[in-house]
Design a protein around this motif. Sequence first.
Motif: not given
Length: 626
Positions: A279-284
């Motif tokens: 989820s963090g990689r997608a937001l970045t």
Amino acid sequence: MSELQDVVVAVTEDSAGESAGGKALPEASGLARGRRVVLGVVAGAALMAVGGLLATTLVKSPAQVAAETGPPSQGPLTAEVERRVLAQKVVMRGTVVADQSVEVAPQPRSAEGAGTPVVTKLPLKAGDPVAAGQLLAEVSGRPVFTLRGTLPVYRDLKPGATGDDVAQLQQALRELGHGTGGDPKGVFGAGTKAALAARYKAIGYDPLPAVADGAEVLKAAREGVRSAEWAVEDVQAGGSGGTGGGKAAAPGPSASPGAKGAPGAAEGGKATDGGTGDSGRALTRARQALADARAKLAAAEAADGPMLPASETVFLGSFPARVSAVGGRIGGPVSGAVLTLSAGELVVEAYLKEDKKQLLRAGMSVVVSSEVAGTDARGKVALVATERSTGQPSGGRQNGQPGGQGGQGGQGDAAQGKGGGADLGYRMVVRADQPLPAAFAGQDVRLTIESASTDGEALVVPVTAVSASPDGQTLVTAVSADGTQRRIPVRTGTSGDGYVAVTPVKNGDLAAGARVVIGIAPREPAKGRGESPKPGRTPGRAAGRPASGPGIAAGTGTGFASGAGTGFASGAGTDAAMPGTATGPASGSASGTGLAPGAGAGAAFGTGPGPTTARAAATGTAGGPA
């Protein structure tokens, strides 16, 4: 005379005797009348003689007139030595031109399907003034207007451009009242775009867009930003639903491509298992895509807006300018200069040959003389080019080449001696100390340039007074009051206007006021036949022909007669003809006709019963010119 006295005594005695007897009174009366007639004739003869003498002083023969008007005697010609400042001058012709002469020949970029550029509006005529920001012409529906500036336009100026030419545009727009906002100097930003759009609106035209399909590009960039923003929101919403099987919103039509396949997104109606790391990689990634979209939008907005084509503006160094010539016509193709403008200070332009270029340099004093206006103006040489010029003389040209402009303000090809054409020589520019009148524009004027001068006052003589001796010395020949000639060695200096400065080798040998020989007066040949006589009057002798007079007799037949004759050497008179011969001085002799009166008087006696005719011989001697 003794016989006359005896007759008179006898007549007197007879008259007295008859008077005493009372018988001879009529004869005595007749004798008195005869005496009066004789006295009248004698008086007339005397008057004629005096008149003849006066005529000799007033009437002149052609020979005498020629003698009095003849040339002077042969001798030296002299001139006075002067003390003054001597300047060497160069005289030549020049043309009064504007400091900046611009040929307006716009060549707009042809749109797809457009034909040859055509002049569609021409509001000015030759001689009209031109102000900054004014419309000059319209070519194929697009305006051509003026702005203040010295840099030639060499490119189209579009939003986002930077440089000195942009700074010049900003300054020109501000002078016309169009503020450029907060744009830095030399940066074509939003404020400059607004100012340029206002200038076009003021002359009644819409500016050309910098990007042909700028509106579509800008719309796409804005949609990209919106999609990127939604993608970020989707990722953030999916992450907040936990790691369970909650459904994520499906990407809509405007969803960012980066949102598809992102970890945690629904796939096949099923939630994917993803941990916190996915989820963090997608937001970045979603946030990075948003940043890129915003950058593209900023670039599109920066590029969008009005542009200034090089073909639609003419920069002039000063205003007001003038229309020198109109070469185009409405409806005609743009095949050359549509207008020629003159701007700036009037200067004089001339082209020098090699010999004169060596004599002249910047800073020399000049007198500009206009024969048309009848006035002079003083100035100085401002420029003497070091390279030869070729082409057509001009004060600077702006050729309006496609996508840019030619030389401007004396920077054109002709001014720099580059390009083809005839060899004009070295270009020289003269600037007046005071601005030249506008009426001087285009005139051919005379330039008198002081190329050299003496340091203060110097002894000055005509150049013909200087000679060289066999040993190589430079001399002048001084003439004293008594005619004595003396050769004086001198050193020569500056020359000009037919004079030369001299310095005597020995101090004091030559001073101002002295006279020096400059030549010898030639002897002119005598006019007419023979040698010309010297001026003056030459005595002549003349003999009068016998003059006849009426005899008057009364009483016993004793008559008295008196004759007078006056002759002129021309031979036209009937009573006297006197050929005269005169001998002149040693210069020659001349023979001709003398002009001299002759007068004579005589008495004749006759006896007889009636009137008697008597002849008297008269000779006269008089002076007359030869």
